[in-house]
Design a protein around this motif. Sequence first.
Motif, PDB file in Angstrom:
ATOM      1  N   VAL A 141      40.477  46.221  39.956  1.00 17.41           N
ATOM      2  CA  VAL A 141      41.188  44.999  39.735  1.00 17.41           C
ATOM      3  C   VAL A 141      40.478  43.808  40.282  1.00 17.41           C
ATOM      4  O   VAL A 141      40.284  43.918  41.587  1.00 17.41           O
ATOM      5  N   HIS A 142      40.002  42.939  39.607  1.00 16.01           N
ATOM      6  CA  HIS A 142      39.625  41.546  40.176  1.00 16.01           C
ATOM      7  C   HIS A 142      40.364  40.157  39.595  1.00 16.01           C
ATOM      8  O   HIS A 142      40.559  40.114  38.334  1.00 16.01           O
ATOM      9  N   ILE A 143      40.786  39.508  40.807  1.00 16.99           N
ATOM     10  CA  ILE A 143      41.607  38.375  40.375  1.00 16.99           C
ATOM     11  C   ILE A 143      40.928  37.022  41.012  1.00 16.99           C
ATOM     12  O   ILE A 143      40.579  36.985  42.015  1.00 16.99           O
ATOM     13  N   ASP A 144      40.794  35.927  39.976  1.00 17.79           N
ATOM     14  CA  ASP A 144      40.410  34.619  40.510  1.00 17.79           C
ATOM     15  C   ASP A 144      41.530  33.939  40.585  1.00 17.79           C
ATOM     16  O   ASP A 144      41.847  33.237  39.507  1.00 17.79           O
ATOM     17  N   PRO A 145      42.396  33.494  41.978  1.00 15.42           N
ATOM     18  CA  PRO A 145      43.453  32.580  41.781  1.00 15.42           C
ATOM     19  C   PRO A 145      43.058  31.168  41.172  1.00 15.42           C
ATOM     20  O   PRO A 145      44.004  30.598  40.723  1.00 15.42           O
ATOM     21  N   ALA A 146      41.881  30.607  41.421  1.00 13.60           N
ATOM     22  CA  ALA A 146      41.478  29.289  41.062  1.00 13.60           C
ATOM     23  C   ALA A 146      41.536  29.330  39.569  1.00 13.60           C
ATOM     24  O   ALA A 146      41.696  27.896  39.037  1.00 13.60           O
TER      25      ALA A 146
ATOM     26  N   MET B 158      49.446  32.271  39.926  1.00 19.03           N
ATOM     27  CA  MET B 158      49.178  33.026  41.118  1.00 19.03           C
ATOM     28  C   MET B 158      48.142  32.292  42.177  1.00 19.03           C
ATOM     29  O   MET B 158      47.138  32.346  42.035  1.00 19.03           O
ATOM     30  N   PRO B 159      48.739  31.188  42.888  1.00 17.66           N
ATOM     31  CA  PRO B 159      48.142  30.632  43.916  1.00 17.66           C
ATOM     32  C   PRO B 159      47.473  30.990  45.143  1.00 17.66           C
ATOM     33  O   PRO B 159      46.871  30.507  45.982  1.00 17.66           O
ATOM     34  N   CYS B 160      47.973  32.441  45.480  1.00 14.54           N
ATOM     35  CA  CYS B 160      47.736  32.673  46.908  1.00 14.54           C
ATOM     36  C   CYS B 160      47.332  34.278  46.875  1.00 14.54           C
ATOM     37  O   CYS B 160      47.642  35.102  46.059  1.00 14.54           O
TER      38      CYS B 160
ATOM     39  N   GLN C 141      38.810  44.734  30.870  1.00 10.80           N
ATOM     40  CA  GLN C 141      40.092  43.805  30.063  1.00 10.80           C
ATOM     41  C   GLN C 141      40.202  42.655  30.709  1.00 10.80           C
ATOM     42  O   GLN C 141      40.360  42.730  31.987  1.00 10.80           O
ATOM     43  N   ALA C 142      40.359  41.468  30.149  1.00 18.06           N
ATOM     44  CA  ALA C 142      40.258  40.231  30.768  1.00 18.06           C
ATOM     45  C   ALA C 142      41.731  39.483  30.284  1.00 18.06           C
ATOM     46  O   ALA C 142      42.158  39.638  29.083  1.00 18.06           O
ATOM     47  N   PHE C 143      42.127  38.915  31.328  1.00 21.01           N
ATOM     48  CA  PHE C 143      43.725  38.238  30.883  1.00 21.01           C
ATOM     49  C   PHE C 143      43.472  36.844  31.656  1.00 21.01           C
ATOM     50  O   PHE C 143      43.112  36.526  32.621  1.00 21.01           O
TER      51      PHE C 143
END
Length: 93
Positions: A34-39, A12-14, A5-7
């Motif tokens: 869970v995978h998060i790319d803050p950029a 979320m800068p850090c 699922q993508a959101f």
Amino acid sequence: MYPVQAFNVQGMPCGHCIRGLTTAIHAEASKADVHIDPATGRLEVRTTLKAAQVIALVREEGYQAESAMKSGHFSQTDSVQSILIVRENENTS
């Protein structure tokens, strides 16, 4: 295995933000991937949780989120990759 699922998440800068959100998701679904790319603000989750539950957890952590499919930022490539991941996992089960 569950589909990805993508959101799209704003604000979320850090790394601390990422850890907090990851912890919140794992508190509800301990085996979530869970995978998060803050950029880019992209959150990808493989979990038993429904999209609305993930969005609620993101909001509880103080960020805005929407499904990448709903926002139109879920590309055809993303869809194909998700289908391939699901089919690959079905074949290995």
